[in-house]
Design an enzyme around this catalytic site. Sequence first.
Site, PDB file in Angstrom:
ATOM      1  CE  LYS A  18      -1.952   5.658  -8.108  1.00  0.00           C
ATOM      2  NZ  LYS A  18      -1.874   4.425  -7.303  1.00  0.00           N
TER       3      LYS A  18
ATOM      4  N   GLY B 111       2.324  -0.516  -0.358  1.00  0.00           N
ATOM      5  CA  GLY B 111       2.251  -1.895   0.102  1.00  0.00           C
ATOM      6  C   GLY B 111       2.759  -2.150   1.497  1.00  0.00           C
TER       7      GLY B 111
ATOM      8  CB  ALA C 168       0.837   4.524  -1.239  1.00  0.00           C
ATOM      9  N   GLY C 169      -0.079   2.660   1.391  1.00  0.00           N
ATOM     10  CA  GLY C 169       0.276   2.430   2.784  1.00  0.00           C
ATOM     11  C   GLY C 169      -0.871   2.249   3.745  1.00  0.00           C
TER      12      GLY C 169
ATOM     13  CG  ASN D 273      -3.935  -3.343  -4.788  1.00  0.00           C
ATOM     14  OD1 ASN D 273      -3.101  -3.334  -5.671  1.00  0.00           O
ATOM     15  ND2 ASN D 273      -4.675  -4.430  -4.592  1.00  0.00           N
ATOM     16  CB  THR D 274      -1.146  -3.958  -0.240  1.00  0.00           C
ATOM     17  OG1 THR D 274      -0.388  -3.620  -1.404  1.00  0.00           O
ATOM     18  CG2 THR D 274      -0.417  -5.049   0.529  1.00  0.00           C
TER      19      THR D 274
END
Length: 254
Positions: free
Chosen positions: A95, A156, A182-183, A204-205
Amino acid sequence: MLKIADVEFESRLFTGTGKFSNSQVMIEAIMASKSQLVTVAMKRIDFKMGLDDLLTPLRQAGVRLLPNTSGARNAKEAVFAAELAREMLGTHWIKLEIHPDPKYLMPDAIETLEAARILCEKGFIVLPYVHADPVLCRRLEEVGCAAVMPLASPIGSNQGLVTESFLKIIIEQARVPVVIDAGIGAPSQAARAMELGADAVLVNTAIASSASPIVMAECFKEAVQCGRRAFEAGLGRVQTGAVQTSPLTGFLNQ
């Protein structure tokens, strides 16, 4: 079934390894998500210790590792990190992340395209993290990237699909899988991404920072599945005005 390069995935939910309270919670959440591709930052791995607390449980879980170049500030550093990953982890999947600004972690388009070109020439399976830029995504396809990973909003941030209008264009034009990255901060946002036609999402976050990461991982798994099924079933066309579902004209004329 999702296919990237020569690998097929049943799950369209990819996950990360950062921000979990401990490795046990991380593994249980990943298992609950049914994710088959898990990204891990090269900068977090202590190769001097061999199989450390991060790698050992991931390998035992049987998931495919997707090392990332997070922390790289330019193409040269990203290529070095990718080559290290191939040597130490035995994988040519990478990645590609290049974000020189430590505050907002915005990807550097110029350096990313250059690194992608070099890595593809070296035989890597490259999945680049980029802005939701349709032109850039097309260029990355042209140099050989196996997929593109446009951001929904800052890493995040849990802001959701801030870039939705551009994501739609990327999905429409793409000839390789589109993984929205992301986000994404809620299962509903992941479902929306899949309804748009994204091939997968990376979360993830939102999972790791939840009060109950394992339950949240299950929620994301189900949301991604439902969103994909809705896309395949075909969403109804959005109208600007009202459309009667049961017209009364015939009844009134009797």
